[in-house]
Design a protein around this motif. Structure first.
Motif, short mmCIF file in Angstrom:
data_model
loop_
_atom_site.label_atom_id
_atom_site.label_comp_id
_atom_site.label_asym_id
_atom_site.label_seq_id
_atom_site.Cartn_x
_atom_site.Cartn_y
_atom_site.Cartn_z
N ARG A 90 0.83 -1.21 0.00
CA ARG A 90 0.00 0.00 0.00
C ARG A 90 0.86 1.26 0.00
O ARG A 90 0.55 2.24 -0.69
CB ARG A 90 -0.92 -0.03 1.21
N TYR A 143 -18.08 4.37 -0.53
CA TYR A 143 -17.57 3.03 -0.81
C TYR A 143 -18.68 1.98 -0.74
O TYR A 143 -18.73 1.05 -1.54
CB TYR A 143 -16.47 2.67 0.19
N PHE A 146 -20.94 2.01 -3.86
CA PHE A 146 -20.24 2.01 -5.15
C PHE A 146 -21.03 1.16 -6.14
O PHE A 146 -21.32 -0.01 -5.87
CB PHE A 146 -18.83 1.44 -4.98
N ALA A 149 -20.98 -3.09 -7.57
CA ALA A 149 -19.97 -3.78 -6.75
C ALA A 149 -20.61 -4.18 -5.43
O ALA A 149 -21.40 -3.43 -4.86
CB ALA A 149 -18.75 -2.88 -6.50
N ILE A 161 -17.51 -1.61 -2.36
CA ILE A 161 -16.12 -2.09 -2.37
C ILE A 161 -15.55 -2.17 -0.95
O ILE A 161 -14.33 -2.32 -0.78
CB ILE A 161 -15.22 -1.18 -3.23
N THR A 164 -12.56 -4.86 0.57
CA THR A 164 -11.89 -5.41 -0.60
C THR A 164 -10.62 -4.61 -0.86
O THR A 164 -10.43 -3.51 -0.33
CB THR A 164 -12.78 -5.35 -1.85
N TRP A 165 -9.77 -5.14 -1.73
CA TRP A 165 -8.54 -4.43 -2.07
C TRP A 165 -8.83 -3.15 -2.85
O TRP A 165 -7.96 -2.29 -2.96
CB TRP A 165 -7.61 -5.34 -2.88
N TRP A 166 -10.05 -3.04 -3.41
CA TRP A 166 -10.38 -1.81 -4.14
C TRP A 166 -10.36 -0.59 -3.23
O TRP A 166 -10.18 0.53 -3.70
CB TRP A 166 -11.75 -1.95 -4.80
N TYR A 168 -8.02 0.15 -1.21
CA TYR A 168 -6.65 0.66 -1.32
C TYR A 168 -6.32 1.10 -2.74
O TYR A 168 -5.59 2.09 -2.94
CB TYR A 168 -5.66 -0.42 -0.88
N LEU A 169 -6.87 0.38 -3.73
CA LEU A 169 -6.51 0.68 -5.12
C LEU A 169 -7.20 1.93 -5.63
O LEU A 169 -6.62 2.71 -6.39
CB LEU A 169 -6.87 -0.51 -6.02
N ILE A 170 -8.46 2.15 -5.22
CA ILE A 170 -9.21 3.32 -5.68
C ILE A 170 -9.05 4.49 -4.72
O ILE A 170 -8.84 5.63 -5.13
CB ILE A 170 -10.71 2.98 -5.84
N THR A 243 -12.22 -1.78 6.23
CA THR A 243 -11.96 -3.20 6.03
C THR A 243 -12.13 -3.94 7.35
O THR A 243 -12.01 -3.34 8.42
CB THR A 243 -10.53 -3.45 5.50
#
Length: 307
Positions: A90, A143, A146, A149, A161, A164-166, A168-170, A243
């Motif tokens: 991250r 989130y 979203f 999703a 999201i 989920t890893w989204w 951190y990614l988004i 999370t």
């Protein structure tokens, strides 16, 4: 011994210098004491730590490396390796995107001309005045709703999201507003004639940005990278609020998880392990700041003040 050298040594060992060094040594010891305490506490077992009256510098009777092994190699109970992996991934991901977005956004505001540019820039700066805690609930709802999703169709129902890893990614690679401001200030000090000369020599926009202007901003980029890495590494809010899965937690969140064990009746909190994990969070930040603090100063100094 020459006379100038004798005078120099004599001036360095005056009572004022001696008192100054003693005061600085005492202040340094006070500032380092928490770190020293954490290192020593890491050698305690859970049982000995809870049954011992700790002194100023706690020394265990039966030292153990179990806590440091858990920190370095992980363990079944704490899954420290997973938390470390998530923290590193991250941090690297956010730092990379902070550099890209900050430089490109700074270039847009410093070099391009379009209607409403100054207004848009002021609005972006104004968002910095919004406390982070006020954005937690709106961000959570964003989130959770979203679209398409987590069971959502069009902004209703489902979990989006979340968890989920989204997350951190988004949520991670947002525009670094302070970095954008610093890049804009620095690029405005670079003569526009440099751009014109590069274009006359056949340089396109991509080459102008990344081969000519970007190298001139390396001190700023180093500052943005360091501050973003430190902020992401120490971030507790994102993994804690958005999370819940162990596979998504970072190292700061792991400390909270271990601390919550005390909520169970009769449970004993593993303070030595918590302290050791806290040391694992603190040391990288201290090392980054210690070795790269000159880039922080250079980055801020190179921007200048335009009035």
């Amino acid at each position: 011994m020459s006379e100038p050298l004798r005078i120099k040594i004599k001036n360095q060992f005056t009572p004022v210098h001696l008192i100054s060094h003693i005061v600085l040594l005492g202040v340094g010891l006070v500032l380092l004491y928490p770190l020293i305490f954490m290192v020593l506490a890491g050698f305690f077992s859970k049982t000995e730590f809870t049954s011992t009256v700790l002194g100023v510098f706690p020394i265990p009777k039966a030292p153990t490396l179990a806590n440091y092994k858990a920190l370095v190699m992980g363990s079944i109970d704490t899954a420290v390796t997973v938390y470390f992996r998530n923290s590193i991934i991250r941090t690297a991901y956010n730092t990379f995107w902070a550099l890209i977005t900050s430089f490109l956004a700074g270039y847009v505001f410093a070099r391009l001309k379009f209607k409403g540019k100054e207004t848009l820039f002021l609005i972006m700066l104004a968002t910095q005045m919004i406390p982070t805690t006020l954005a937690i609930i709106p961000t959570y709802l964003e989130y959770a709703r979203f679209p398409f999703a987590g069971g959502n169709r069009i902004f209703t129902g489902g979990t989006g999201i979340l968890n989920t890893w989204w997350i951190y990614l988004i949520g991670g690679p947002a525009i670094n507003i302070m970095g954008t401001f610093l890049v804009k200030q620095s690029l405005e000090k670079v003569p526009i004639e440099l751009d014109e000369a590069a274009r006359m020599d056949g340089a396109g926009t991509f080459r102008l940005i990344f081969q000519i202007l970007f190298p001139l901003q390396l001190p700023i980029m180093a500052f943005i990278a360091i501050t973003t890495a430190l902020g992401t590494w120490n971030d507790f809010i994102t993994p804690f609020f958005y999370t819940s899965s162990d596979s998504l937690q970072t190292l700061p969140a792991a400390i909270t998880k271990l601390s919550s064990v005390g909520a169970s009746p009769g449970a004993v909190i593993n303070y030595p392990l918590i302290i050791t994990l806290s040391l694992g969070v603190t040391l990288p930040a201290l090392l980054i700041f210690f070795f790269f603090q000159k880039y922080i100063v250079q980055g801020l100094a190179s921007t200048g003040i335009k009035g």
